[in-house]
Design an enzyme around this catalytic site. Structure first.
Site, PDB file in Angstrom:
ATOM      1  N   HIS A 124       0.871  -1.193   0.000  1.00  0.00           N
ATOM      2  CA  HIS A 124       0.000   0.000   0.000  1.00  0.00           C
ATOM      3  C   HIS A 124       0.901   1.235   0.000  1.00  0.00           C
ATOM      4  CE1 HIS A 124      -2.821   2.915   1.849  1.00  0.00           C
ATOM      5  NE2 HIS A 124      -3.804   2.069   1.565  1.00  0.00           N
ATOM      6  N   ASP A 202       3.097  -4.642   8.110  1.00  0.00           N
ATOM      7  CA  ASP A 202       1.915  -3.797   7.964  1.00  0.00           C
ATOM      8  C   ASP A 202       0.701  -4.709   8.124  1.00  0.00           C
ATOM      9  OD1 ASP A 202      -0.317  -2.514   7.034  1.00  0.00           O
ATOM     10  OD2 ASP A 202       0.600  -1.746   5.194  1.00  0.00           O
ATOM     11  N   GLN A 205      -4.603  -5.160   7.123  1.00  0.00           N
ATOM     12  CA  GLN A 205      -5.593  -6.195   6.779  1.00  0.00           C
ATOM     13  C   GLN A 205      -5.346  -7.466   7.592  1.00  0.00           C
ATOM     14  OE1 GLN A 205      -8.028  -5.218   4.912  1.00  0.00           O
ATOM     15  NE2 GLN A 205      -7.080  -3.345   4.152  1.00  0.00           N
ATOM     16  N   LYS A 228     -10.382  -0.496  10.922  1.00  0.00           N
ATOM     17  CA  LYS A 228     -10.624  -1.673  10.080  1.00  0.00           C
ATOM     18  C   LYS A 228     -10.964  -2.882  10.962  1.00  0.00           C
ATOM     19  CE  LYS A 228      -7.245  -0.105   6.642  1.00  0.00           C
ATOM     20  NZ  LYS A 228      -7.994   0.487   5.542  1.00  0.00           N
ATOM     21  N   CYS A 366      -4.802   2.609  -3.622  1.00  0.00           N
ATOM     22  CA  CYS A 366      -3.570   3.134  -3.002  1.00  0.00           C
ATOM     23  C   CYS A 366      -2.402   2.179  -3.227  1.00  0.00           C
ATOM     24  CB  CYS A 366      -3.743   3.364  -1.503  1.00  0.00           C
ATOM     25  SG  CYS A 366      -4.998   4.559  -1.111  1.00  0.00           S
TER      26      CYS A 366
HETATM   27  C1  LIG Z   1      -2.330  -2.960   3.707  1.00  0.00           C
HETATM   28  C2  LIG Z   1      -2.672  -1.555   4.119  1.00  0.00           C
HETATM   29  N1  LIG Z   1      -1.723  -0.765   4.639  1.00  0.00           N
HETATM   30  C3  LIG Z   1      -1.988   0.481   5.058  1.00  0.00           C
HETATM   31  C4  LIG Z   1      -3.247   1.022   4.959  1.00  0.00           C
HETATM   32  C5  LIG Z   1      -3.511   2.414   5.455  1.00  0.00           C
HETATM   33  O1  LIG Z   1      -4.407   2.395   6.507  1.00  0.00           O
HETATM   34  P1  LIG Z   1      -4.991   3.765   7.116  1.00  0.00           P
HETATM   35  O2  LIG Z   1      -5.527   4.540   5.941  1.00  0.00           O
HETATM   36  O3  LIG Z   1      -6.039   3.326   8.064  1.00  0.00           O
HETATM   37  O4  LIG Z   1      -3.864   4.476   7.764  1.00  0.00           O
HETATM   38  C6  LIG Z   1      -4.261   0.254   4.398  1.00  0.00           C
HETATM   39  C7  LIG Z   1      -5.620   0.813   4.207  1.00  0.00           C
HETATM   40  O5  LIG Z   1      -6.409   0.330   3.452  1.00  0.00           O
HETATM   41  C8  LIG Z   1      -3.979  -1.068   3.989  1.00  0.00           C
HETATM   42  O6  LIG Z   1      -4.930  -1.860   3.488  1.00  0.00           O
END
Ligand SMILES: Cc1ncc(COP(=O)(O)O)c(C=O)c1O
Length: 408
Positions: A124, A202, A205, A228, A366
């Protein structure tokens, strides 16, 4: 232990409501954010009404109650991920904030010109851009190991790069928000440590669909977003191994992250408050407690089994659609499926599905570099949560078929 799907659904006001503007959608965008259980909504409303005061500051009872709720959120996370100490849980505003914090503090302390930071190709933007910014500041280099055609990590390539001995930090997603595959993070942790690197996972998910025990998979850092995982937005976590966190400098300066301040210098608070400058989003962060209580009150094995059945069925049906391509068909899939269809634009598909009552995500997710790699400018993504049902999957598939008839 709640096993019954109807019972789970009954805990979510959105699913009992007429929906926004009188339209209740089948909500298949859970990877972006989940709907909230009543316990989370009620707790936030109650605390706003009866225990709203700034945390970690005042001595009066109201402030003590607010601090207790906030710290109970931290303790809930510690229990959920089996961290050894609550000091290892830094509360942030989300995964993005956690990774930016980590890149800044770890970078400042440990990253030097010529060092390497290793990511997978499936990250991401939140797990790419902070590291790019760090490399620009420090003269370190960013390396990537491949995601194969079926979405799985190329572990041999990861090891090859690590074995060159320059990687100081590995950062990779537990589950990609595009590919939905549960990645071999235990194996990557072993490799990173073997070659002298630290590893951040990270878990945006992963915390939802795989869970983590940081003692069983001894990663150095793990981040995720509360929103989430059924908590309120503006909440997140950076877990860090205590001995490492203790060596790291603060990033943001301000109230509560200090020990003593003079006009000319400051000494800093111990972890985790050293990393929590200013007034935190304390009521939202406190909802991590009821959110974790929800997650641990449902029969998670049963929920995961049900999600696997729905995912397998969705993929089977999608594969029978002419010109439909699924991204990340290999490996162990979380209930998250991204696809494109020849002759139909991803955003047209999503707009028409919305008209038919199904909310899905479309676009770059993203994850522009990963989509470029697959030759796409966007995909459609369906992502399920504990409350979704097979019946909803059936409505989605029949709606998708109708949409494609209209578009092609
Ligand atoms: C794998 C992953 N990393 C990072 C993020 C960023 O999360 P946030 O926007 O809640 O900071 C997301 C959000 O969809 C994600 O799916």
């Amino acid at each position: 232990m709640i096993q019954n799907k109807e019972k789970i659904r009954s805990l979510f006001p959105y699913l009992q409501s007429a929906g926004c503007g009188g339209r209740q959608l089948i909500y298949f965008d859970n990877a972006a954010t989940t709907q909230k259980p009543r316990s989370v909504i009620d707790a936030a409303t109650r605390w706003l009404a009866d225990s709203n005061a700034n945390v970690h500051r005042a001595v009066y009872g109201l402030a003590a109650a607010a601090t207790e709720h906030y710290e109970a959120g931290r303790e809930a996370v510690r229990e959920l991920i089996n961290a050894q100490a609550r000091e290892e849980i830094v509360i942030t505003s989300g995964t993005t904030a956690s990774i930016n914090l980590l890149a800044n503090v770890y970078g400042q302390r440990y990253i030097r010109p010529g060092d390497e930071i290793l990511l997978s190709e499936g990250e991401h933007h939140s797990n790419i851009v902070p590291w790019q910014m760090l490399c620009e500041r420090t003269g370190a280099h960013l390396r990537y190991f491949s995601v194969k055609e079926d979405g799985q990590w190329d572990m041999e390539e990861a090891e090859r790069i690590l074995s060159e001995g320059k990687v100081r930090m590995v950062s990779a997603a537990h589950i990609s928000n595009v590919l939905g595959i549960v990645n071999p993070v235990a194996e990557l942790t072993v490799l990173a440590h073997r070659y002298g690197a630290v590893i951040h996972i990270d878990g945006a998910q992963g915390i939802v669909h795989a869970g983590i025990d940081v003692q069983e998979i001894p990663c150095d850092f793990y981040s995720f977003s509360g929103h989430k995982l059924y908590a309120l937005t503006g909440t997140g976590v950076l877990y860090g191994r205590r001995d490492l966190l203790e060596t790291l400098p603060p990033w943001m300066g301000g109230g509560e992250m200090v020990d003593t301040v003079t006009y000319s210098s400051t000494t800093y608070a111990p972890i985790p408050l050293r990393f929590e400058a200013g007034t935190p989003n304390f009521i939202a962060a406190a909802t991590l407690r009821p959110a974790v209580d929800f997650v641990t009150s449902i029969d998670i094995a049963q929920v995961r089994k049900n999600e696997e059945e729905m995912t397998a069925w969705l993929m089977h049906e999608m594969n029978s659609i002419d010109g439909l391509r699924i991204y990340g068909a290999g490996g162990h899939k979380a209930p998250l499926v991204s696809f494109t269809v020849e002759g139909a634009h991803h955003s047209d598909i999503a707009v028409l599905l919305d008209k038919m009552g199904v909310a899905v995500r479309s676009g770059q997710m993203c994850s522009e570099p990963l989509l470029n790699k697959f030759g796409q400018t966007g995909v459609v993504r369906v992502s399920l949560a504990a409350y979704n049902t097979m019946q909803e999957c059936e409505v989605f598939i029949s709606s998708l078929r109708r949409v494609l008839e209209m578009l092609r």
